[in-house]
Design a protein around this motif. Structure first.
Motif, PDB file in Angstrom:
ATOM      1  N   LYS A   1      -5.755   0.624  -1.623  1.00 22.06           N
ATOM      2  CA  LYS A   1      -5.161   1.391  -0.541  1.00 22.06           C
ATOM      3  C   LYS A   1      -4.253   2.471  -1.092  1.00 22.06           C
ATOM      4  CE  LYS A   1      -5.510  -2.238   2.921  1.00 22.06           C
ATOM      5  NZ  LYS A   1      -4.796  -3.198   3.787  1.00 22.06           N
TER       6      LYS A   1
ATOM      7  N   GLN B   1       3.937  -3.217   9.840  1.00 21.36           N
ATOM      8  CA  GLN B   1       2.966  -3.116  10.923  1.00 21.36           C
ATOM      9  C   GLN B   1       3.360  -4.021  12.086  1.00 21.36           C
ATOM     10  OE1 GLN B   1      -0.690  -4.209   8.944  1.00 21.36           O
ATOM     11  NE2 GLN B   1      -0.547  -6.332   9.625  1.00 21.36           N
TER      12      GLN B   1
ATOM     13  N   GLU C   1       1.405  -0.004   6.653  1.00 22.56           N
ATOM     14  CA  GLU C   1       1.221  -1.431   6.885  1.00 22.56           C
ATOM     15  C   GLU C   1       2.463  -2.251   6.552  1.00 22.56           C
ATOM     16  OE1 GLU C   1      -2.191  -2.751   4.768  1.00 22.56           O
ATOM     17  OE2 GLU C   1      -3.597  -1.600   6.003  1.00 22.56           O
TER      18      GLU C   1
ATOM     19  N   GLU D   1      -1.214   4.386   3.225  1.00 22.20           N
ATOM     20  CA  GLU D   1      -1.713   3.207   3.923  1.00 22.20           C
ATOM     21  C   GLU D   1      -0.805   2.005   3.702  1.00 22.20           C
ATOM     22  OE1 GLU D   1      -6.543   3.886   3.930  1.00 22.20           O
ATOM     23  OE2 GLU D   1      -5.564   3.140   2.113  1.00 22.20           O
ATOM     24  N   ARG D   2      -0.341   1.846   2.470  1.00 25.78           N
ATOM     25  CA  ARG D   2       0.580   0.746   2.176  1.00 25.78           C
ATOM     26  C   ARG D   2       1.874   0.908   2.969  1.00 25.78           C
ATOM     27  NH1 ARG D   2       1.108  -3.574   0.588  1.00 25.78           N
ATOM     28  NH2 ARG D   2       2.424  -3.429  -1.269  1.00 25.78           N
TER      29      ARG D   2
END
Length: 283
Positions: free
Chosen positions: A7, A18, A15, A11-12
């Motif tokens: 990722k 999240q 999330e 993206e990390r």
């Protein structure tokens, strides 16, 4: 290689916290998928609490019953540790948020946690009912265990100030009313009253339901898990904490302790004694 390693940094980051609760970006706030502007003015505060915790909007009657439970436990006077702490903190010159935080931090297992304990207790009995045990037998078995293996008191019963907690009968009355209209089942009210009756038989005197036992009935009827009931109690009692912290902040008292200054504590230590004299006193 794991998916985490594949990722991108963005993206990390996305999330990392999240959540299913809120979507927010410039110009957009959505709670559980609903635009905030569509909720404002249409959804009551109890209904908003329900939405945030449960993910869906409640029915009007469900929100009303939640509001009833929250409203019943807002305050119990300055002798309640949390309220007293809020007022003492306010006399120390801290901000209202600090006074509230100081108070909320003492809402633990002993002061503030009995509703959670009561609902967990009722839940054990409800599980036995689901397994086909009669209400009387389920209650008797659970009480046998609590008296033999755990502790000498049943959560949700009795009050150190009130022979009968004036809030509890009204809450049960309203629970019965909502059950009669098919909003809830009334099952937890049945359990609570059966527990009260069995304890009366065992003790030879009536130990009535208290606010914790009664609100646990409402929260159980509404489907809240026991740990959430403590958080709901914190929300409820925060109203009283805020009111008392604000009232105290408008008064002139400073550095007020738990007792008037002419009432000192009982000292139970060593009586007054001379400091030991020795050859090395001058060193």
């Amino acid at each position: 290689m794991s998916n985490v390693g594949k990722k991108t940094g963005r993206e990390r980051g996305e999330e990392w916290w999240q959540t299913d609760i809120i979507e927010m970006r410039p110009g957009v706030i959505r709670l559980r998928g609903y635009e905030i502007q569509d909720l404002i003015g249409r959804v009551s505060f109890p209904a908003m609490i329900w939405l945030m915790l449960r993910g869906e909007l409640p029915g009007k009657e469900q929100a009303a019953l939640l509001g009833i439970a929250l409203g019943a436990a807002v305050d119990h006077g300055p002798q309640a540790p949390s309220i007293a702490i809020a007022r003492m903190a306010a006399t120390c010159g801290v901000g209202i948020n600090s006074a509230m935080a100081s108070a909320i931090n003492v809402l633990g297992d002993v002061h503030g946690g009995a509703g959670e304990q009561a609902l967990a207790f009722y839940g054990d009995i409800a599980a036995a009912l689901d397994a086909g045990v009669t209400l009387a037998d389920a209650v008797a078995s659970r009480l046998d265990r609590i008296f033999a293996e755990e502790k000498s008191y049943v959560p949700g019963l009795g009050h150190r100030f009130h022979p009968v907690d004036p809030r509890a009968p009204r809450l049960i009355e309203l629970t019965r009313d909502f059950a009669a209209r098919g909003i809830i089942s009334g099952r937890f009210a049945d359990i609570a009253e059966a527990v009260e009756a069995d304890v009366t038989r065992r003790k030879g005197k009536k130990i009535p339901l208290n606010i914790d036992g009664a609100t646990a009935v409402l929260y159980g009827e509404l489907g809240f898990p026991p740990p959430l009931t403590r958080g709901l109690f914190v929300l409820s009692r925060s109203v009283g904490i805020l009111a008392h912290a604000w009232e105290q902040s408008q008064q002139s008292g400073r550095n007020k302790g738990p007792l008037p200054r002419e009432w000192l504590w009982a000292y139970t230590g060593t009586p007054v004694r001379p400091f030991p004299q020795g050859d090395d006193d001058s060193k």
